[in-house]
Motif scaffolding. Structure first.
Motif, PDB file in Angstrom:
ATOM      1  N   GLY A  31      93.077 -36.154 -13.517  1.00 56.07           N
ATOM      2  CA  GLY A  31      92.361 -37.350 -13.097  1.00 56.07           C
ATOM      3  C   GLY A  31      91.716 -37.141 -11.741  1.00 56.07           C
ATOM      4  N   TYR A  32      90.881 -38.108 -11.347  1.00 53.96           N
ATOM      5  CA  TYR A  32      90.234 -38.048 -10.045  1.00 53.96           C
ATOM      6  C   TYR A  32      89.954 -39.461  -9.565  1.00 53.96           C
ATOM      7  CZ  TYR A  32      85.882 -38.976 -12.552  1.00 53.96           C
ATOM      8  OH  TYR A  32      84.925 -39.536 -13.345  1.00 53.96           O
ATOM      9  N   GLN A  33      89.674 -39.552  -8.264  1.00 52.94           N
ATOM     10  CA  GLN A  33      89.360 -40.847  -7.660  1.00 52.94           C
ATOM     11  C   GLN A  33      88.520 -40.589  -6.408  1.00 52.94           C
ATOM     12  OE1 GLN A  33      92.621 -43.740  -7.303  1.00 52.94           O
ATOM     13  NE2 GLN A  33      92.293 -43.619  -5.097  1.00 52.94           N
ATOM     14  N   LEU A  82      87.508 -41.805  -2.785  1.00 51.37           N
ATOM     15  CA  LEU A  82      88.121 -42.631  -1.747  1.00 51.37           C
ATOM     16  C   LEU A  82      87.089 -42.921  -0.661  1.00 51.37           C
ATOM     17  CD1 LEU A  82      91.463 -40.636  -1.437  1.00 51.37           C
ATOM     18  CD2 LEU A  82      91.067 -42.696  -2.796  1.00 51.37           C
ATOM     19  N   LEU A 109      87.287 -36.952  -2.224  1.00 51.17           N
ATOM     20  CA  LEU A 109      87.586 -36.913  -3.650  1.00 51.17           C
ATOM     21  C   LEU A 109      89.038 -36.499  -3.803  1.00 51.17           C
ATOM     22  CD1 LEU A 109      86.689 -36.759  -6.678  1.00 51.17           C
ATOM     23  CD2 LEU A 109      86.016 -34.396  -6.211  1.00 51.17           C
ATOM     24  N   GLU A 110      89.799 -37.323  -4.480  1.00 53.57           N
ATOM     25  CA  GLU A 110      91.195 -36.989  -4.764  1.00 53.57           C
ATOM     26  C   GLU A 110      91.258 -36.458  -6.192  1.00 53.57           C
ATOM     27  OE1 GLU A 110      94.966 -39.369  -3.609  1.00 53.57           O
ATOM     28  OE2 GLU A 110      94.410 -39.994  -5.649  1.00 53.57           O
ATOM     29  N   THR A 157      98.140 -32.818  -6.403  1.00 53.58           N
ATOM     30  CA  THR A 157      97.041 -33.630  -5.884  1.00 53.58           C
ATOM     31  C   THR A 157      96.351 -32.891  -4.749  1.00 53.58           C
ATOM     32  OG1 THR A 157      98.207 -35.650  -6.483  1.00 53.58           O
ATOM     33  CG2 THR A 157      96.438 -35.861  -4.875  1.00 53.58           C
ATOM     34  N   ASN A 216      92.970 -33.254  -1.934  1.00 51.59           N
ATOM     35  CA  ASN A 216      91.947 -34.104  -1.331  1.00 51.59           C
ATOM     36  C   ASN A 216      90.818 -33.224  -0.837  1.00 51.59           C
ATOM     37  OD1 ASN A 216      93.013 -36.801  -1.532  1.00 51.59           O
ATOM     38  ND2 ASN A 216      94.625 -36.099  -0.165  1.00 51.59           N
TER      39      ASN A 216
END
Length: 84
Positions: free
Chosen positions: A51-53, A55, A60-61, A76, A78
């Protein structure tokens, strides 16, 4: 693995397999509207995007996993996104 559109910039997350002199990497690159593309990060030994998110439009996480061994855990990372 994924393409993320962020305010006129495309962030690409892709798996690049090894050659004779390189390791497998997950590569993160940014492509701007003018066609310029640059690699912003290579992460070794990770081959599956969990997955990614994004911020605050600044980082980008990524949640990545190495699937070579089933007991490997998700890690994880960053990645700071360049402004220019």
């Amino acid at each position: 693995m994924a393409e993320i559109n962020l305010k006129g910039v495309v962030i690409k997350i892709k798996f690049v397999q090894s050659g004779a002199t390189t390791q497998d990497v997950t590569q993160i690159s940014m492509k701007r509207d003018n066609g310029d593309e640059r690699v912003i990060k290579n992460i070794t030994k990770m081959n599956f995007l969990v997955g990614y998110q994004i911020l605050n439009d600044t980082s980008l996480e990524l949640m990545l996993k190495d699937t070579v061994f089933p007991t490997n855990k998700v890690q994880t990372f960053n990645v700071i996104l360049p402004r220019n």
